[in-house]
Design a protein around this motif. Structure first.
Motif, PDB file in Angstrom:
ATOM      1  N   CYS A  14      45.919  59.414  47.734  1.00  5.14           N
ATOM      2  CA  CYS A  14      45.090  60.257  46.863  1.00  5.14           C
ATOM      3  C   CYS A  14      44.813  61.600  47.522  1.00  5.14           C
ATOM      4  O   CYS A  14      44.821  62.647  46.863  1.00  5.14           O
ATOM      5  CB  CYS A  14      43.777  59.553  46.543  1.00  5.14           C
ATOM      6  SG  CYS A  14      43.958  58.122  45.451  1.00  5.14           S
ATOM      7  N   THR A  40      45.935  65.189  45.985  1.00  8.53           N
ATOM      8  CA  THR A  40      44.977  66.261  45.740  1.00  8.53           C
ATOM      9  C   THR A  40      45.433  67.557  46.400  1.00  8.53           C
ATOM     10  O   THR A  40      45.353  68.641  45.809  1.00  8.53           O
ATOM     11  CB  THR A  40      43.590  65.865  46.281  1.00  8.53           C
ATOM     12  OG1 THR A  40      43.149  64.681  45.605  1.00  8.53           O
ATOM     13  CG2 THR A  40      42.581  66.979  46.048  1.00  8.53           C
ATOM     14  N   ASP A  58      39.388  58.198  41.446  1.00  4.44           N
ATOM     15  CA  ASP A  58      40.366  58.811  42.348  1.00  4.44           C
ATOM     16  C   ASP A  58      41.770  58.269  42.061  1.00  4.44           C
ATOM     17  O   ASP A  58      42.768  58.961  42.295  1.00  4.44           O
ATOM     18  CB  ASP A  58      40.001  58.528  43.804  1.00  4.44           C
ATOM     19  CG  ASP A  58      38.812  59.361  44.257  1.00  4.44           C
ATOM     20  OD1 ASP A  58      38.279  60.138  43.440  1.00  4.44           O
ATOM     21  OD2 ASP A  58      38.410  59.231  45.429  1.00  4.44           O
ATOM     22  N   PRO A  68      36.436  60.566  35.926  1.00  5.75           N
ATOM     23  CA  PRO A  68      37.774  60.180  36.388  1.00  5.75           C
ATOM     24  C   PRO A  68      37.708  59.529  37.772  1.00  5.75           C
ATOM     25  O   PRO A  68      37.063  60.071  38.679  1.00  5.75           O
ATOM     26  CB  PRO A  68      38.535  61.511  36.437  1.00  5.75           C
ATOM     27  CG  PRO A  68      37.759  62.437  35.560  1.00  5.75           C
ATOM     28  CD  PRO A  68      36.322  62.010  35.672  1.00  5.75           C
ATOM     29  N   THR A  84      46.215  62.130  37.817  1.00 13.70           N
ATOM     30  CA  THR A  84      45.513  61.055  38.545  1.00 13.70           C
ATOM     31  C   THR A  84      46.525  60.016  39.006  1.00 13.70           C
ATOM     32  O   THR A  84      47.325  59.533  38.203  1.00 13.70           O
ATOM     33  CB  THR A  84      44.466  60.386  37.642  1.00 13.70           C
ATOM     34  OG1 THR A  84      43.547  61.372  37.165  1.00 13.70           O
ATOM     35  CG2 THR A  84      43.698  59.310  38.407  1.00 13.70           C
ATOM     36  N   SER A 102      47.374  63.982  33.496  1.00 17.04           N
ATOM     37  CA  SER A 102      46.181  64.403  34.234  1.00 17.04           C
ATOM     38  C   SER A 102      46.438  64.556  35.725  1.00 17.04           C
ATOM     39  O   SER A 102      45.676  65.227  36.429  1.00 17.04           O
ATOM     40  CB  SER A 102      45.053  63.385  34.035  1.00 17.04           C
ATOM     41  OG  SER A 102      45.412  62.126  34.592  1.00 17.04           O
ATOM     42  N   TYR A 151      42.953  56.255  31.220  1.00 14.91           N
ATOM     43  CA  TYR A 151      43.919  57.160  31.846  1.00 14.91           C
ATOM     44  C   TYR A 151      44.393  58.214  30.852  1.00 14.91           C
ATOM     45  O   TYR A 151      44.743  57.905  29.721  1.00 14.91           O
ATOM     46  CB  TYR A 151      45.132  56.396  32.380  1.00 14.91           C
ATOM     47  CG  TYR A 151      45.980  57.276  33.282  1.00 14.91           C
ATOM     48  CD1 TYR A 151      45.688  57.378  34.642  1.00 14.91           C
ATOM     49  CD2 TYR A 151      47.027  58.038  32.774  1.00 14.91           C
ATOM     50  CE1 TYR A 151      46.434  58.210  35.468  1.00 14.91           C
ATOM     51  CE2 TYR A 151      47.772  58.871  33.600  1.00 14.91           C
ATOM     52  CZ  TYR A 151      47.470  58.953  34.943  1.00 14.91           C
ATOM     53  OH  TYR A 151      48.193  59.785  35.758  1.00 14.91           O
TER      54      TYR A 151
END
Length: 313
Positions: free
Chosen positions: A301, A305, A57, A55, A167, A165, A161
């Motif tokens: 990102c 996270t 970032d 995956p 992301t 998820s 994708y």
């Protein structure tokens, strides 16, 4: 002065024809008479950059300006996308989305348009201009947003994708691509549930689209960008008096951050993506734009996270 009436006489029918053609493609899609294209030319990947085996970032979808005519990036020969991939190998970048075609058909793959490209290049320019105004028209905007949002979601899935998820997905748009990017937010949230970040570069859009499901929008602009400034004048939804417009609601919610990239211009040898125009620090305009975009994505990102970690805890 004598030539102006003649020019208006010649362009009037052309503009009318283009307006009808732009609406026809959207109506064709909506009625189900034609299905959107789902494949890419042989050998073209759905995304470039980070190893598809793990995956990334973030996924970055680049929505080019009205010069977009084919799957490959055309405004700058792909320099901006190349610079992003080189500077941020942790990203997966999609540059083939057709923001000015609800059917996902590039103009150069249509026989009539291919002939026009060689004989009357202005019509290709006018076609994409008219598509922007169709996308901005309140009668067609929901249909256009759904069509192109679905196209982007489809290509993101093919690029690896996974919906749900977490992301991040970044919609990086140039000029009129901002109209499409802001319009795709709702459909992408519905289909993918992705944390959405928008970055507009000289964004030309009407400000009517709802940005509720976007985490943030970074507006990269310049005092020398006259084309973007025209967009803030001609669309009432961008005026401060239009307090209920999608744009002004996002401004009041603190979702819009402005980043000046002076003295860049919209197009030409001093544009945002010029590799020749140099800044006092020695970087080119292209280098600065790429550096700015990468820094914004990495900050987003990191925040995504941290938020995901807090939720798990």
């Amino acid at each position: 002065m004598n030539g102006f009436p003649l020019l208006a006489l010649l362009l009037g029918p052309v503009l009318l024809a283009e307006a009808l053609l732009a609406r026809h493609e959207l109506m064709t899609y909506t009625a189900g008479w034609r299905t959107p294209a789902t494949g890419l030319p042989q050998g073209m990947p759905y995304a470039r950059g980070a190893d598809p085996g793990r995956p990334p970032d973030a996924y970055v979808v680049y929505l080019d300006g009205i010069g977009k005519r084919r799957f490959r990036d055309t405004r700058d020969g792909g320099r901006l996308v190349t610079a992003l991939i080189a500077g941020a190998p942790e990203l997966r970048v999609l540059g083939q989305v057709q923001p000015y075609s609800p059917l996902a058909h590039p103009l150069v793959d249509r026989p009539v348009w291919e002939w026009l490209r060689h004989h009357v290049g202005l019509l290709l320019f006018l076609h994409n201009v008219m598509q922007i105004f169709v996308a901005a028209d309140h009668r067609y905007r929901p249909l256009y947003n759904r069509a192109v949002g679905a196209q982007i979601a489809h290509q993101l899935r093919h690029a690896g994708y996974r919906p749900g998820s977490g992301t991040p997905v970044v919609l990086l748009s140039y000029s009129g691509g901002a109209q499409v990017a802001t319009g795709a937010v709702g459909e992408l949230d519905t289909q993918l549930g992705a944390p959405l970040l928008l970055i507009t570069l000289g964004g030309f859009h009407n400000g009517a689209n709802d940005l509720t499901h976007a985490r943030h929008l970074h507006r990269l602009t310049s005092g020398g960008d006259r084309i973007e400034r025209v967009g803030t004048w001609i669309f009432p939804q961008r005026w401060r008096l239009s307090r209920r417009s999608g744009w002004n609601r996002a401004v009041r919610a603190g979702k819009i951050t402005v980043h000046p990239l002076d003295p860049a211009t919209h197009v030409g040898p001093r544009s945002y993506i010029s590799p020749e125009a140099l800044l006092p620090d020695g970087r080119s305009h292209l280098d600065r734009t790429a550096d700015t975009v990468i820094a914004l994505i990495r900050a987003h990102c990191g925040a995504a996270t941290e938020a995901a970690t807090r939720v798990r805890q």
